[in-house]
Design a protein around this motif. Structure first.
Motif, PDB file in Angstrom:
ATOM      1  N   UNK A  14       0.843  -1.328   0.111  1.00 32.07           N
ATOM      2  CA  UNK A  14      -0.024  -0.032   0.119  1.00 32.07           C
ATOM      3  C   UNK A  14       0.765   1.246  -0.125  1.00 32.07           C
ATOM      4  N   UNK A  15       0.471   2.387  -0.811  1.00 34.02           N
ATOM      5  CA  UNK A  15       1.113   3.337  -0.835  1.00 34.02           C
ATOM      6  C   UNK A  15       1.033   4.356   0.546  1.00 34.02           C
ATOM      7  N   UNK A  16       2.112   5.023   0.642  1.00 37.22           N
ATOM      8  CA  UNK A  16       2.360   5.735   2.099  1.00 37.22           C
ATOM      9  C   UNK A  16       1.746   7.205   1.593  1.00 37.22           C
ATOM     10  N   UNK A  17       1.039   7.697   2.728  1.00 42.20           N
ATOM     11  CA  UNK A  17       0.412   9.162   2.435  1.00 42.20           C
ATOM     12  C   UNK A  17       1.551  10.169   2.326  1.00 42.20           C
ATOM     13  N   UNK A  18       1.490  10.966   1.193  1.00 41.59           N
ATOM     14  CA  UNK A  18       2.844  11.905   0.939  1.00 41.59           C
ATOM     15  C   UNK A  18       2.803  12.922   2.114  1.00 41.59           C
ATOM     16  N   UNK A  19       3.770  13.627   2.183  1.00 41.29           N
ATOM     17  CA  UNK A  19       4.091  14.594   3.191  1.00 41.29           C
ATOM     18  C   UNK A  19       3.694  16.044   2.573  1.00 41.29           C
ATOM     19  N   UNK A  20       3.451  16.993   3.499  1.00 43.88           N
ATOM     20  CA  UNK A  20       3.116  18.187   2.837  1.00 43.88           C
ATOM     21  C   UNK A  20       4.386  18.985   2.320  1.00 43.88           C
ATOM     22  N   UNK A  21       3.794  20.018   1.513  1.00 38.73           N
ATOM     23  CA  UNK A  21       5.036  21.018   0.804  1.00 38.73           C
ATOM     24  C   UNK A  21       5.868  21.519   1.854  1.00 38.73           C
ATOM     25  N   UNK A  22       7.042  21.398   1.370  1.00 42.40           N
ATOM     26  CA  UNK A  22       8.253  22.079   2.072  1.00 42.40           C
ATOM     27  C   UNK A  22       8.127  23.637   2.271  1.00 42.40           C
ATOM     28  N   UNK A  23       8.756  24.265   3.448  1.00 43.34           N
ATOM     29  CA  UNK A  23       8.515  25.754   3.764  1.00 43.34           C
ATOM     30  C   UNK A  23       8.842  26.368   2.434  1.00 43.34           C
ATOM     31  N   UNK A  24      10.123  26.143   1.523  1.00 40.66           N
ATOM     32  CA  UNK A  24      10.241  26.867   0.282  1.00 40.66           C
ATOM     33  C   UNK A  24       9.246  26.936  -0.577  1.00 40.66           C
ATOM     34  N   UNK A  25       8.659  25.436  -0.480  1.00 39.81           N
ATOM     35  CA  UNK A  25       7.486  25.314  -1.640  1.00 39.81           C
ATOM     36  C   UNK A  25       6.171  26.110  -1.193  1.00 39.81           C
ATOM     37  N   UNK A  26       6.084  26.170   0.111  1.00 39.55           N
ATOM     38  CA  UNK A  26       4.827  26.925   0.473  1.00 39.55           C
ATOM     39  C   UNK A  26       5.151  28.399   0.291  1.00 39.55           C
ATOM     40  N   UNK A  27       6.273  29.138   0.436  1.00 37.75           N
ATOM     41  CA  UNK A  27       6.731  30.213   0.033  1.00 37.75           C
ATOM     42  C   UNK A  27       6.388  30.561  -1.472  1.00 37.75           C
ATOM     43  N   UNK A  28       7.068  29.717  -2.277  1.00 37.06           N
ATOM     44  CA  UNK A  28       6.731  29.910  -3.740  1.00 37.06           C
ATOM     45  C   UNK A  28       5.244  29.584  -4.004  1.00 37.06           C
ATOM     46  N   UNK A  29       4.388  29.066  -3.460  1.00 36.70           N
ATOM     47  CA  UNK A  29       3.050  29.100  -3.627  1.00 36.70           C
ATOM     48  C   UNK A  29       2.352  30.364  -3.330  1.00 36.70           C
ATOM     49  N   UNK A  30       3.018  31.017  -2.091  1.00 27.37           N
ATOM     50  CA  UNK A  30       2.500  32.335  -1.620  1.00 27.37           C
ATOM     51  C   UNK A  30       2.963  33.519  -3.007  1.00 27.37           C
ATOM     52  N   UNK A  31       3.939  33.173  -3.506  1.00 28.97           N
ATOM     53  CA  UNK A  31       4.403  34.271  -4.360  1.00 28.97           C
ATOM     54  C   UNK A  31       3.503  34.076  -5.594  1.00 28.97           C
ATOM     55  N   UNK A  32       3.500  32.725  -6.032  1.00 28.13           N
ATOM     56  CA  UNK A  32       3.048  32.484  -7.236  1.00 28.13           C
ATOM     57  C   UNK A  32       1.418  33.267  -7.429  1.00 28.13           C
ATOM     58  N   UNK A  33       0.719  32.834  -6.235  1.00 26.01           N
ATOM     59  CA  UNK A  33      -0.839  33.295  -6.122  1.00 26.01           C
ATOM     60  C   UNK A  33      -0.882  34.713  -5.872  1.00 26.01           C
ATOM     61  N   UNK A  34       0.115  35.327  -5.457  1.00 30.06           N
ATOM     62  CA  UNK A  34       0.235  36.589  -5.400  1.00 30.06           C
ATOM     63  C   UNK A  34       0.294  37.644  -6.694  1.00 30.06           C
ATOM     64  N   UNK A  35       0.844  36.842  -7.666  1.00 32.41           N
ATOM     65  CA  UNK A  35       0.805  37.469  -8.900  1.00 32.41           C
ATOM     66  C   UNK A  35      -0.724  37.715  -9.649  1.00 32.41           C
ATOM     67  N   UNK A  36      -0.569  38.083 -10.957  1.00 31.88           N
ATOM     68  CA  UNK A  36      -1.753  38.365 -11.742  1.00 31.88           C
ATOM     69  C   UNK A  36      -2.549  37.084 -11.989  1.00 31.88           C
ATOM     70  N   UNK A  37      -3.767  37.093 -11.992  1.00 32.61           N
ATOM     71  CA  UNK A  37      -4.572  35.768 -12.518  1.00 32.61           C
ATOM     72  C   UNK A  37      -5.894  36.361 -13.266  1.00 32.61           C
ATOM     73  N   UNK A  38      -5.937  35.971 -14.521  1.00 29.80           N
ATOM     74  CA  UNK A  38      -6.836  36.467 -15.508  1.00 29.80           C
ATOM     75  C   UNK A  38      -7.407  35.523 -16.245  1.00 29.80           C
ATOM     76  N   UNK A  39      -8.878  35.683 -16.528  1.00 33.36           N
ATOM     77  CA  UNK A  39      -9.520  34.618 -17.275  1.00 33.36           C
ATOM     78  C   UNK A  39      -9.095  35.029 -18.706  1.00 33.36           C
ATOM     79  N   UNK A  40      -8.617  33.699 -19.486  1.00 31.62           N
ATOM     80  CA  UNK A  40      -8.328  34.104 -20.920  1.00 31.62           C
ATOM     81  C   UNK A  40      -8.909  33.121 -22.045  1.00 31.62           C
ATOM     82  N   UNK A  41      -9.720  32.066 -21.415  1.00 27.61           N
ATOM     83  CA  UNK A  41     -10.130  31.324 -22.580  1.00 27.61           C
ATOM     84  C   UNK A  41     -11.399  30.664 -21.856  1.00 27.61           C
ATOM     85  N   UNK A  42     -12.501  30.236 -22.811  1.00 30.69           N
ATOM     86  CA  UNK A  42     -13.544  29.437 -22.482  1.00 30.69           C
ATOM     87  C   UNK A  42     -13.808  28.506 -23.474  1.00 30.69           C
ATOM     88  N   UNK A  43     -13.959  27.366 -23.361  1.00 33.49           N
ATOM     89  CA  UNK A  43     -14.390  26.229 -23.988  1.00 33.49           C
ATOM     90  C   UNK A  43     -15.337  25.258 -23.666  1.00 33.49           C
TER      91      UNK A  43
END
Length: 222
Positions: free
Chosen positions: A1-30
């Protein structure tokens, strides 16, 4: 059985914060797979039953109030909506499933369209599958998990509306869904508990998603 994966590292959490602090715009609907935008950015798609809180979660992740909008009539939104996040990642809002009032032909059309997208989109890195923490797993949820297994697309389960569930019941629900995820070949073996109202789990989920974003040198995050 597979083991449950661990949470993101502190570095990745910071990367996520910076990523989602940026611009986010709708650009296509299909509405059809032959209308999809050109393949470019890596993609993370969000799937879930109607009224699971998908729009609220996307808005919470991006820090916006109305980037993703919920339809007043469950099951009415029938198109894939693409959002450009910081020129590094595309967030894809998939139509809700499991709407009780929809005709059988509409449900079959949803499944066929989504399966074609899942199987054919080479830039799709992961599907975030949302489940309502307050209610029992539905047949439509199980069907979608099987569809994702068949499409061989990795999906990660995220529980929504955690603020509306008592701690003991929420822990039991999490353990139940984690056990279920381990039984699915395509499931990433870690469940994230979230609340769009309190912010619980939002930082964690941002970190998970940041793994797939294109970095400044054009590579994925480690």
């Amino acid at each position: 059985m597979r083991e449950i994966a661990g949470p993101p590292s502190p570095e990745l959490l910071e990367e996520g914060r910076l990523l989602f602090a940026g611009e986010c715009d709708f650009y296509f609907g299909s509405q059809r797979v032959d209308q999809l935008p050109p393949i470019d950015l890596p993609e993370v798609a969000f799937a879930g039953r109607s009224n699971v809180g998908k729009s609220s979660l996307i808005n919470a992740l991006t820090g916006r109030k109305s980037l993703a909008r919920a339809s007043s009539e469950p099951g009415r939104t029938k198109q894939l909506n693409f959002f450009n996040l910081s020129q590094r990642l595309a967030l894809v809002d998939m139509p809700g499933y499991g709407f009780a009032k929809a005709a059988k032909s509409v449900k079959e059309d949803w499944q066929n369209t989504m399966f074609a997208y899942l199987r054919g989109r080479t830039t799709l890195e992961r599907v975030i599958l949302l489940l309502d923490a307050r209610i029992e797993l539905k047949t439509s949820d199980k069907d979608v998990m099987e569809l994702l297994d068949r499409a061989a697309v990795v999906f990660q389960i995220v529980l929504t509306k955690a603020d509306q569930v008592k701690p003991g019941a929420l822990q039991k629900k999490r353990e139940e869904i984690e056990a279920l995820a381990l039984k699915h070949a395509a499931a990433y073996p870690r469940v994230i508990v979230t609340s769009s109202e309190t912010g619980e789990g939002i930082e964690d989920l941002r970190g998970e998603i940041a793994r797939f974003a294109r970095s400044s040198d054009g590579t994925a995050q480690s």
